[in-house]
Structure formats: structure tokens, C-alpha cells
Design a protein around this motif. Structure first.
Motif, PDB file in Angstrom:
ATOM      1  N   ALA A 112       1.042  -1.036   0.094  1.00 37.72           N
ATOM      2  CA  ALA A 112      -0.249  -0.189  -0.166  1.00 37.72           C
ATOM      3  C   ALA A 112       0.440   1.364   0.119  1.00 37.72           C
ATOM      4  CB  ALA A 112      -0.994  -0.086   1.205  1.00 37.72           C
ATOM      5  N   ALA A 113       1.436   0.978   0.646  1.00 38.77           N
ATOM      6  CA  ALA A 113       2.931   2.341   0.923  1.00 38.77           C
ATOM      7  C   ALA A 113       3.613   2.778  -0.241  1.00 38.77           C
ATOM      8  CB  ALA A 113       4.044   1.966   1.363  1.00 38.77           C
ATOM      9  N   ILE A 114       3.580   1.556  -1.511  1.00 35.13           N
ATOM     10  CA  ILE A 114       4.201   1.726  -2.939  1.00 35.13           C
ATOM     11  C   ILE A 114       3.580   2.334  -3.481  1.00 35.13           C
ATOM     12  CG2 ILE A 114       4.898   0.530  -4.940  1.00 35.13           C
ATOM     13  CD1 ILE A 114       6.501  -1.402  -2.869  1.00 35.13           C
ATOM     14  N   ARG A 130      -1.718 -10.906  -5.626  1.00 30.30           N
ATOM     15  CA  ARG A 130      -2.056 -10.673  -5.102  1.00 30.30           C
ATOM     16  C   ARG A 130      -2.667  -9.535  -4.192  1.00 30.30           C
ATOM     17  NH1 ARG A 130       3.388 -12.678  -2.510  1.00 30.30           N
ATOM     18  NH2 ARG A 130       3.123 -14.606  -3.170  1.00 30.30           N
ATOM     19  N   LEU A 131      -4.194  -9.275  -4.289  1.00 32.30           N
ATOM     20  CA  LEU A 131      -4.753  -8.351  -3.507  1.00 32.30           C
ATOM     21  C   LEU A 131      -3.770  -6.850  -2.355  1.00 32.30           C
ATOM     22  CD1 LEU A 131      -7.165  -5.990  -3.943  1.00 32.30           C
ATOM     23  CD2 LEU A 131      -8.575  -7.679  -2.628  1.00 32.30           C
ATOM     24  N   THR A 132      -3.722  -5.865  -2.258  1.00 29.18           N
ATOM     25  CA  THR A 132      -3.008  -5.216  -1.645  1.00 29.18           C
ATOM     26  C   THR A 132      -4.461  -4.389  -0.798  1.00 29.18           C
ATOM     27  OG1 THR A 132      -0.863  -4.822  -3.071  1.00 29.18           O
ATOM     28  CG2 THR A 132      -1.432  -3.090  -0.597  1.00 29.18           C
ATOM     29  N   LEU A 133      -4.302  -5.112   0.444  1.00 32.35           N
ATOM     30  CA  LEU A 133      -5.601  -4.190   1.369  1.00 32.35           C
ATOM     31  C   LEU A 133      -4.832  -2.793   2.496  1.00 32.35           C
ATOM     32  CD1 LEU A 133      -5.855  -7.689   3.816  1.00 32.35           C
ATOM     33  CD2 LEU A 133      -6.875  -6.805   1.827  1.00 32.35           C
ATOM     34  N   GLU A 134      -6.303  -2.295   1.798  1.00 27.37           N
ATOM     35  CA  GLU A 134      -5.845  -0.821   1.938  1.00 27.37           C
ATOM     36  C   GLU A 134      -4.835  -0.213   1.009  1.00 27.37           C
ATOM     37  OE1 GLU A 134      -5.365  -1.205   6.440  1.00 27.37           O
ATOM     38  OE2 GLU A 134      -6.696   0.479   6.159  1.00 27.37           O
ATOM     39  N   GLY A 135      -4.948  -0.697  -0.180  1.00 27.95           N
ATOM     40  CA  GLY A 135      -4.606  -0.435  -1.288  1.00 27.95           C
ATOM     41  C   GLY A 135      -4.658   0.888  -2.250  1.00 27.95           C
ATOM     42  N   SER A 136      -4.706   0.953  -3.414  1.00 25.75           N
ATOM     43  CA  SER A 136      -5.318   2.234  -4.097  1.00 25.75           C
ATOM     44  C   SER A 136      -5.336   1.199  -5.925  1.00 25.75           C
ATOM     45  CB  SER A 136      -4.848   3.375  -4.212  1.00 25.75           C
ATOM     46  OG  SER A 136      -3.407   3.547  -4.484  1.00 25.75           O
ATOM     47  N   ALA A 137      -4.861  -0.095  -5.528  1.00 25.07           N
ATOM     48  CA  ALA A 137      -4.413  -0.272  -6.698  1.00 25.07           C
ATOM     49  C   ALA A 137      -6.233  -0.018  -7.923  1.00 25.07           C
ATOM     50  CB  ALA A 137      -4.404  -1.853  -7.694  1.00 25.07           C
ATOM     51  N   GLU A 138      -5.826   0.306  -8.671  1.00 28.82           N
ATOM     52  CA  GLU A 138      -6.702   0.347 -10.183  1.00 28.82           C
ATOM     53  C   GLU A 138      -7.936  -0.856 -10.467  1.00 28.82           C
ATOM     54  OE1 GLU A 138      -5.192   4.423 -10.392  1.00 28.82           O
ATOM     55  OE2 GLU A 138      -4.231   2.455 -10.393  1.00 28.82           O
ATOM     56  N   TYR A 139      -6.459  -2.046 -10.603  1.00 27.98           N
ATOM     57  CA  TYR A 139      -7.338  -3.121 -11.319  1.00 27.98           C
ATOM     58  C   TYR A 139      -6.643  -4.303 -10.203  1.00 27.98           C
ATOM     59  CZ  TYR A 139      -9.134  -0.597 -14.532  1.00 27.98           C
ATOM     60  OH  TYR A 139      -9.826   0.155 -15.643  1.00 27.98           O
ATOM     61  N   TYR A 140      -6.968  -5.471  -9.988  1.00 29.74           N
ATOM     62  CA  TYR A 140      -6.503  -6.673  -9.570  1.00 29.74           C
ATOM     63  C   TYR A 140      -6.681  -7.859 -10.505  1.00 29.74           C
ATOM     64  CZ  TYR A 140      -6.774 -10.442  -6.240  1.00 29.74           C
ATOM     65  OH  TYR A 140      -6.874 -11.803  -5.401  1.00 29.74           O
ATOM     66  N   VAL A 141      -5.302  -7.761 -10.475  1.00 25.62           N
ATOM     67  CA  VAL A 141      -6.039  -9.843 -12.018  1.00 25.62           C
ATOM     68  C   VAL A 141      -4.998 -10.582 -10.726  1.00 25.62           C
ATOM     69  CG1 VAL A 141      -4.269  -9.768 -13.812  1.00 25.62           C
ATOM     70  CG2 VAL A 141      -4.814  -7.775 -13.529  1.00 25.62           C
ATOM     71  N   SER A 142      -5.751 -11.545 -10.864  1.00 23.43           N
ATOM     72  CA  SER A 142      -5.642 -12.746 -10.099  1.00 23.43           C
ATOM     73  C   SER A 142      -6.387 -14.420 -10.989  1.00 23.43           C
ATOM     74  CB  SER A 142      -5.944 -12.379  -8.824  1.00 23.43           C
ATOM     75  OG  SER A 142      -5.160 -13.359  -8.620  1.00 23.43           O
ATOM     76  N   PHE A 143      -6.102 -14.987  -9.965  1.00 23.85           N
ATOM     77  CA  PHE A 143      -7.303 -16.642 -10.653  1.00 23.85           C
ATOM     78  C   PHE A 143      -8.001 -16.112  -9.168  1.00 23.85           C
ATOM     79  CE2 PHE A 143      -3.987 -17.646 -12.898  1.00 23.85           C
ATOM     80  CZ  PHE A 143      -4.519 -18.311 -13.889  1.00 23.85           C
ATOM     81  N   LYS A 309     -13.853  -7.271  -3.021  1.00 26.45           N
ATOM     82  CA  LYS A 309     -13.647  -6.663  -1.644  1.00 26.45           C
ATOM     83  C   LYS A 309     -13.313  -6.353  -0.827  1.00 26.45           C
ATOM     84  CE  LYS A 309     -16.777  -4.862   1.965  1.00 26.45           C
ATOM     85  NZ  LYS A 309     -18.124  -4.860   2.425  1.00 26.45           N
ATOM     86  N   ASP A 310     -11.776  -5.435  -0.556  1.00 27.12           N
ATOM     87  CA  ASP A 310     -10.719  -4.906  -0.044  1.00 27.12           C
ATOM     88  C   ASP A 310     -11.363  -5.024   1.304  1.00 27.12           C
ATOM     89  OD1 ASP A 310      -8.961  -3.663   1.990  1.00 27.12           O
ATOM     90  OD2 ASP A 310      -8.431  -2.365   0.664  1.00 27.12           O
ATOM     91  N   SER A 311     -11.342  -6.235   2.285  1.00 25.32           N
ATOM     92  CA  SER A 311     -11.979  -6.684   3.977  1.00 25.32           C
ATOM     93  C   SER A 311     -10.907  -5.506   4.677  1.00 25.32           C
ATOM     94  CB  SER A 311     -11.742  -7.792   4.264  1.00 25.32           C
ATOM     95  OG  SER A 311      -9.776  -8.354   4.457  1.00 25.32           O
TER      96      SER A 311
END
Length: 361
Positions: A112-114, A130-143, A309-311
Motif C-alpha cells: 500500500a505504501a508503494i 495478490r490483493l493489497t489490502l488498504e491499497g489504491s490499485a486501479e485493478y486487481y488481476v488474479s485467479f 472487496k478489500d476486507s
């Protein structure tokens, strides 16, 4: 997870495969200078070389091929399991002019700091795998990682059958949100089977395989050796479990799960010491990332399959989630046919007979 919009995500994913690009073979894998070059530069930071062999053996070459096929300038580096090094790589990439930065975080706080620093510099970010919790990514790409856990749980249940069974759960790193999802998915299947009993469960810090062996030995001892099945979160942890079982004369008698369909994991499946693994096509995931990153670099929106959803923050992160596949002895060949592993790497001399029995040649 909330699904809001569905799109077909295929291997090509809209990339301009007719384009060509030149790239270096150094550690940064930079490429560009194409007549039809897409504006912008994309940076990718992989997490390590220890948690899974997939990052360097599968993801890096798949990402490089996808970016080169699209004619986009890019750089791919590995943080070698060091959060401080990942931050330094990110700073360097931003200073070198990347317009999109994709990371596989080592933990959510450092990730998230990055992302926050990148956002302040006008650099778009993507969570890869991997989803970064409390991050600000525009997209999340994963399985779909909950489905990964469900497939692992069902795979173990299929191997155990309906008998009474004591199960040990060896989970992935507690700082990896994926590991939380894997565990939740597995429990959602196995906890419903009343003949199964959990006799031990522990997370393995940083997915360290050597530590996994120590942890499993402790859990095995605490259960007085009365263990009938092991839900191991990936092939590396599964291999650690198998090493302990071998020392106790139980390898092949106690079903063990895995993930990533690594060479070792597939060989263990063929040898009968591992029950199953999960195949997640690196090419498919890399192409999905490339499409999303190229869309951002071009000032466009990427097509998504829904939101996740970012938990921690409650934010619904636009996501591209792909479907994993369970691998058993019956369909090991599917991984090879898809290019996930090479036949020669899996079917070495030690596994020639097992491969022949499985119809692999």
C-alpha cells in the motif's frame, strides 16, 4: 467477492500479437522501440524466488512475451523477498518513467505504501496475483483464490473419501491475502464433512518451505502421528509435508494437496505422494495483466470480470479473476498440453514409468 460484469478472458486478451518488439535478456527485461509502440512504460515487480518457483520460471517469461507481443516498453524485476528492496525498485521504476506499475506485494502494508507513493507521482498501479489490502490499485488481476481453496478442499475430500479422518491444515503466509482466501475456501468444503476432524492448523511465514517442514513436524507430533490428510496451500509446502511423511513411512499413504502445478508437484502426483495440485496458467494471468496495464497506459479502461472487496478498507476493487483448474494424476497432461510445464522436465528418468502409466509420452 462481488461479480458485477463478466467478460471472456482468453489467452490473447486483445493483445496486438502481430506486433513485434526487441527486448534485452538482463534482469530488468526492458523492451520497446516498435514502429507501432504503445505510449507509456510498464513496470512489474515480482515478489521472490523462494515462495514458489513460478515467479521466475513461469510468470517472468509469460509477462515478457505478452508485453513484447504488444510492443510496449516494460521492465520486470524481482524483490527477492525483501520489502525494502521492493520499495527501492518501485522508486527506481517511477524515477525511470514507468506510467503503470504492477506489484505482487510481499505484505499489504508495504504494498500500500508503494501504491500511495506511485499515485502521488501520477503512476497508475495494478495488484498482480495478490490483493493489497488498504491499497489504491486501479485493478486487481488474479485467479479466483476462494475457488482455489474450494478445489483444494474438494480434492482432499475426494482422496480421503467418506471415512473418519484427521486433517492438518498448513496455510500460506499470514501476510498474503491469497493465503487467507485459500484457507477460507478449503474450510468451506471440508468443515461441512462431519467425519473429518481438524487436528492442527498453522500458517507458514513468507511461504518458507524449510520452516514449513519444521511446523508440520511439530503439528504431526502434537497429533501423535494420527494424521490422515494434509491441506497444504501450495506445492512447496506440500513437498515439505511429504518429506516429513517419508521420514515416518507415510508418504503416499496420507493424501497431501498443493498448488501451482510445479514440476515437483506434478512429479509428486505421478509418484502418488501428492493427492492434487491447482493449475493457474501463467500465460493467461500474464496476458490479463498486460491487457489491463496497456489499457491504463493508453488512457483507457480495462475490461473486468467484476470487483473484489478489500476486507480492510471496504473498497470494491475492479478485478479480472480467472478460473483455476484442479490437477490429479488423471489430468497431469493438461498442464503439459497447455504449456504450463514441459514434458521433458516432468518426465525425467526417475519418473519415466509413472509418466508412462499416466499416458504421458
Amino acid at each position: 467477492m462481488k461479480r458485477t460484469h463478466f467478460a471472456v478472458v482468453a489467452a490473447g486478451l486483445g493483445l496486438a500479437l502481430s506486433l513485434s518488439a526487441c527486448g534485452s535478456d538482463d534482469g530488468s527485461d526492458t523492451a520497446g522501440d516498435n514502429d507501432a509502440k504503445i505510449e507509456g512504460k510498464i513496470g512489474v515487480i515480482l515478489p521472490d524466488t523462494e515462495s514458489s518457483v513460478r515467479w521466475e520460471s513461469a510468470d517472468r517469461p509469460a509477462l515478457k512475451a505478452a508485453f513484447e507481443a504488444a510492443g510496449v516498453e516494460h521492465t520486470i524485476q524481482n524483490a527477492e523477498g525483501d520489502a525494502e528492496k521492493m520499495a527501492q525498485i518501485a522508486d527506481s521504476m517511477i524515477a525511470d518513467g514507468v506510467t503503470v506499475l504492477a506489484i505482487v506485494n510481499l505484505d499489504s502494508a508495504s504494498g500500500a505504501a508503494i501504491q500511495e507513493k506511485a499515485k502521488a507521482q501520477g503512476v497508475a498501479t495494478i495488484d498482480y496475483d495478490r490483493l493489497t489490502l488498504e491499497g489504491s490499485a486501479e485493478y486487481y488481476v488474479s485467479f479466483d483464490n476462494t475457488v482455489v481453496g474450494e478445489l483444494q478442499g474438494q480434492g482432499l475430500a475426494d482422496c480421503l473419501g467418506e471415512k473418519d479422518a484427521n486433517i492438518i491444515y498448513l496455510n500460506g503466509s499470514p501476510t498474503d491475502n491469497n493465503a487467507t482466501l485459500f484457507s477460507a475456501g478449503a474450510h468451506s468444503v471440508l468443515d461441512k464433512i462431519t467425519s473429518y476432524k481438524k487436528v492442527g492448523e498453522q500458517a507458514v511465514p513468507e511461504w518458507d518451505n524449510e520452516e514449513a517442514a519444521v511446523i508440520f513436524q511439530q503439528l504431526y507430533t502434537q497429533a501423535d502421528g494420527k494424521v490422515d490428510g494434509v491441506l497444504a496451500a501450495n506445492d512447496g509446502l506440500g513437498g515439505a509435508v511429504i518429506s516429513i511423511l517419508e521420514g515416518n513411512g507415510l508418504a503416499g499413504k496420507v493424501p497431501v494437496t498443493g498448488q501451482d502445478a510445479t514440476v515437483e508437484g506434478l512429479q509428486n502426483i505421478l509418484a502418488g505422494t501428492q493427492c492434487m495440485s491447482i493449475y493457474k496458467s501463467a500465460t493467461l494471468e500474464a496476458n490479463a495483466l498486460a491487457e489491463a496495464a496497456i489499457a491504463l497506459a493508453s488512457g483507457k479502461d480495462a475490461e473486468t470480470t467484476g470487483t473484489t472487496k478489500d476486507s480492510e478498507s471496504g473498497r470494491e476493487v475492479p478485478s479480472i479473476l480467472l478460473e483455476p483448474k484442479a490437477i490429479t494424476k488423471d489430468n497431469v497432461g493438461d498442464v503439459i498440453d497447455d504449456g504450463g510445464q514441459k514434458l521433458a522436465d516432468v518426465c525425467t528418468a526417475d519418473f519415466a514409468d509413472a509418466c508412462k502409466a499416466a499416458g504421458l509420452s
